[in-house]
Design a protein around this motif. Sequence first.
Motif, short mmCIF file in Angstrom:
data_model
loop_
_atom_site.label_atom_id
_atom_site.label_comp_id
_atom_site.label_asym_id
_atom_site.label_seq_id
_atom_site.Cartn_x
_atom_site.Cartn_y
_atom_site.Cartn_z
N ASN A 70 -30.76 43.06 -34.29
CA ASN A 70 -29.48 43.66 -33.95
C ASN A 70 -28.87 42.91 -32.78
OD1 ASN A 70 -29.35 45.90 -35.84
ND2 ASN A 70 -31.11 46.72 -34.72
N ILE A 71 -27.64 42.45 -32.98
CA ILE A 71 -26.93 41.71 -31.93
C ILE A 71 -26.10 42.70 -31.12
CG2 ILE A 71 -25.39 39.78 -31.44
CD1 ILE A 71 -28.00 39.03 -32.91
N ASP A 72 -26.15 42.60 -29.80
CA ASP A 72 -25.44 43.53 -28.93
C ASP A 72 -23.95 43.60 -29.28
OD1 ASP A 72 -27.83 43.81 -27.64
OD2 ASP A 72 -27.31 42.55 -25.93
N ASN A 73 -23.47 44.83 -29.50
CA ASN A 73 -22.03 45.10 -29.71
C ASN A 73 -21.43 44.35 -30.90
OD1 ASN A 73 -21.98 46.66 -27.23
ND2 ASN A 73 -21.97 44.70 -26.13
N THR A 74 -22.26 44.01 -31.87
CA THR A 74 -21.76 43.24 -33.02
C THR A 74 -22.40 43.71 -34.31
OG1 THR A 74 -21.50 41.27 -31.61
CG2 THR A 74 -21.45 40.93 -33.98
N THR A 75 -21.58 43.90 -35.33
CA THR A 75 -22.07 44.20 -36.67
C THR A 75 -21.43 43.24 -37.65
OG1 THR A 75 -20.34 45.86 -37.00
CG2 THR A 75 -22.47 46.64 -36.18
N PHE A 76 -22.11 42.99 -38.74
CA PHE A 76 -21.61 42.09 -39.78
C PHE A 76 -21.60 42.85 -41.12
CE2 PHE A 76 -23.80 39.48 -36.62
CZ PHE A 76 -22.83 38.54 -36.30
N ASN A 77 -20.43 43.32 -41.49
CA ASN A 77 -20.32 44.09 -42.73
C ASN A 77 -19.08 43.62 -43.51
OD1 ASN A 77 -22.54 45.86 -42.10
ND2 ASN A 77 -21.18 46.85 -40.63
N LYS A 78 -19.25 43.39 -44.80
CA LYS A 78 -18.13 43.03 -45.67
C LYS A 78 -18.45 43.58 -47.06
CE LYS A 78 -14.60 40.60 -47.40
NZ LYS A 78 -14.80 40.90 -48.84
N PRO A 79 -17.75 44.65 -47.49
CA PRO A 79 -18.09 45.26 -48.78
C PRO A 79 -17.79 44.33 -49.95
CG PRO A 79 -16.06 46.20 -47.90
CD PRO A 79 -16.63 45.34 -46.81
N PHE A 80 -18.52 44.51 -51.04
CA PHE A 80 -18.20 43.82 -52.28
C PHE A 80 -16.89 44.39 -52.81
CE2 PHE A 80 -23.04 43.54 -52.80
CZ PHE A 80 -23.08 42.30 -52.18
N GLU A 81 -16.05 43.52 -53.34
CA GLU A 81 -14.74 43.95 -53.83
C GLU A 81 -14.61 43.75 -55.33
OE1 GLU A 81 -11.17 43.25 -51.01
OE2 GLU A 81 -12.44 41.49 -50.74
N PRO A 134 -12.37 47.48 -52.35
CA PRO A 134 -13.71 47.49 -51.74
C PRO A 134 -14.50 48.66 -52.33
CG PRO A 134 -11.96 47.36 -50.08
CD PRO A 134 -11.31 47.71 -51.37
N VAL A 135 -15.64 48.37 -52.97
CA VAL A 135 -16.33 49.44 -53.68
C VAL A 135 -17.80 49.63 -53.30
CG1 VAL A 135 -14.88 49.57 -55.73
CG2 VAL A 135 -16.68 47.83 -55.62
N ILE A 136 -18.49 48.58 -52.91
CA ILE A 136 -19.92 48.68 -52.65
C ILE A 136 -20.23 48.08 -51.28
CG2 ILE A 136 -22.24 48.00 -53.40
CD1 ILE A 136 -21.18 47.91 -56.25
N SER A 137 -20.90 48.83 -50.44
CA SER A 137 -21.21 48.36 -49.09
C SER A 137 -22.13 47.15 -49.13
CB SER A 137 -21.83 49.48 -48.26
OG SER A 137 -23.03 49.93 -48.87
N ASN A 138 -21.97 46.30 -48.14
CA ASN A 138 -22.79 45.08 -48.05
C ASN A 138 -23.07 44.80 -46.58
OD1 ASN A 138 -24.07 42.64 -48.68
ND2 ASN A 138 -22.16 41.49 -48.51
N ASN A 139 -24.07 45.49 -46.04
CA ASN A 139 -24.42 45.32 -44.63
C ASN A 139 -25.28 44.08 -44.46
OD1 ASN A 139 -23.13 47.77 -44.08
ND2 ASN A 139 -24.98 48.92 -44.58
N MET A 140 -24.90 43.26 -43.49
CA MET A 140 -25.61 42.00 -43.24
C MET A 140 -26.22 42.00 -41.84
SD MET A 140 -23.06 39.25 -45.05
CE MET A 140 -21.56 40.17 -44.74
N TYR A 141 -27.35 41.32 -41.73
CA TYR A 141 -28.06 41.27 -40.45
C TYR A 141 -28.58 39.85 -40.19
CZ TYR A 141 -28.17 46.36 -40.61
OH TYR A 141 -27.82 47.69 -40.66
N ILE A 142 -28.69 39.56 -38.90
CA ILE A 142 -29.41 38.35 -38.50
C ILE A 142 -30.89 38.57 -38.81
CG2 ILE A 142 -30.11 36.89 -36.57
CD1 ILE A 142 -27.20 36.51 -37.31
N ILE A 143 -31.51 37.61 -39.47
CA ILE A 143 -32.93 37.70 -39.79
C ILE A 143 -33.69 36.55 -39.13
CG2 ILE A 143 -32.58 38.92 -41.96
CD1 ILE A 143 -33.15 36.16 -43.36
#
Length: 298
Positions: free
Chosen positions: A257-268, A157-166
Motif C-alpha cells: 500500500n502506497i501512502d495516500n495513493t490508490t490505483f483503480n480503473k474499472p473495466f468498461e 464502467p461495470v466491473i471493479s479493477n483494483n490494482m496494487y503495487i506487488i
Amino acid sequence: MTIHQMEIFYDVAHSLNMSETSRKLVISQTFVSKCISDIEKRYDILLFERLSGRLFLTTEGKKLLTFVEPILLQYRKLQEFLTYDKDKPFIRVGVTSTVSCTVLGSLLRVFKEKLPDVDIQVIVSTTDVVEEKLKALKVDIGLVGGIVSEKACVRMPVISNNMYIICSPNHPFATASHISMKDLSEQPLILREHSRCIARVLLETELEKYGYTPKITWECNNFEAIIQSVMNNFGVSLLPYRLVEKHVVDGSLCVCNIDNTTFNKPFELIYLKDKYVSHTMHQFILSCEEFQKQSLTH
C-alpha cells in the motif's frame, strides 16, 4: 451501389490490400478488383491510386467511405433486428488481456446462465484494437481495461479493477510500514510494454504528478513474465489484484500500500452509440452488472 459492393469497398479502403479483402470475404481477388473497377467506371470516380504495387485511398475514396460506413452500420443493425429470435443467439465480444486473464471465464458463465444457447465469439487484443473492430463491425461489444479514445462509443464502467503495487517477499517493501511515492520512484519497475496499458499509464501519471520519473527497467509483453520477474525480486510492478490473488494467498507475492495513493480503473463496456442493442447484447450488459454485484458480496 449494392450492399455487397459497399462491403468490398469498405474492406479494401481499410486494408488497402485486395488480396487480404478476398481472403477475408472468401471471394476471388479478381472479383474484388472488378468490383472496385465497376464502381469507378459507373460513377466516373477514382477511388484508389495504384503506385508501386500499393493502394492509396484518394480524396474521392475518403469521401465515399464517410457515406458507406453509416449505411453498412444501419444495414447490420437492420439485419440484427430482423434475424434475432429466428436464429440462435450470437454475440461477438472484444476484450483486453487483463479482462481475459481475470474475469472473463466467470463472467461468461453468468451470461450463459441467462442465455444457455448463445454462441459467443471472443477476440482478445488491446483496447485500441477492440475500438477499431467495433468501428469495422467485427465485434458487437467490448469489455476493456485500457484507455478508451473513441468518441463514437458508449462507455459503461461495470466491473471493479483494483490494482496494487506487488513485490517479492524478499523485497524491503514487503515488511515496510509506510511506502511513499519517493520510495516507489527509486525502485526498478517491471511493466507491460504497451503505452496504453492502464496500469502503466496510471503508475507513470501518479509518479510524474509528484515530480518523479518512473524507473522502468523491464518491459514485458505478458502478465506471467511480469509476475515471475517480481517473484524473483528483479523489481516491483502494478497489477490487478484479481491477477495476483492466488500468489498473494500462497505467499509468493506481497501487496504494497502506497501512502495516500490508490490505483483503480474499472473495466468498461463499450459499443457504438448508434448500434442496435439486441436482446443478446442487453443480456450481456446485465450479466456484467450482475457479475459485479456478486464480486462485491464475496
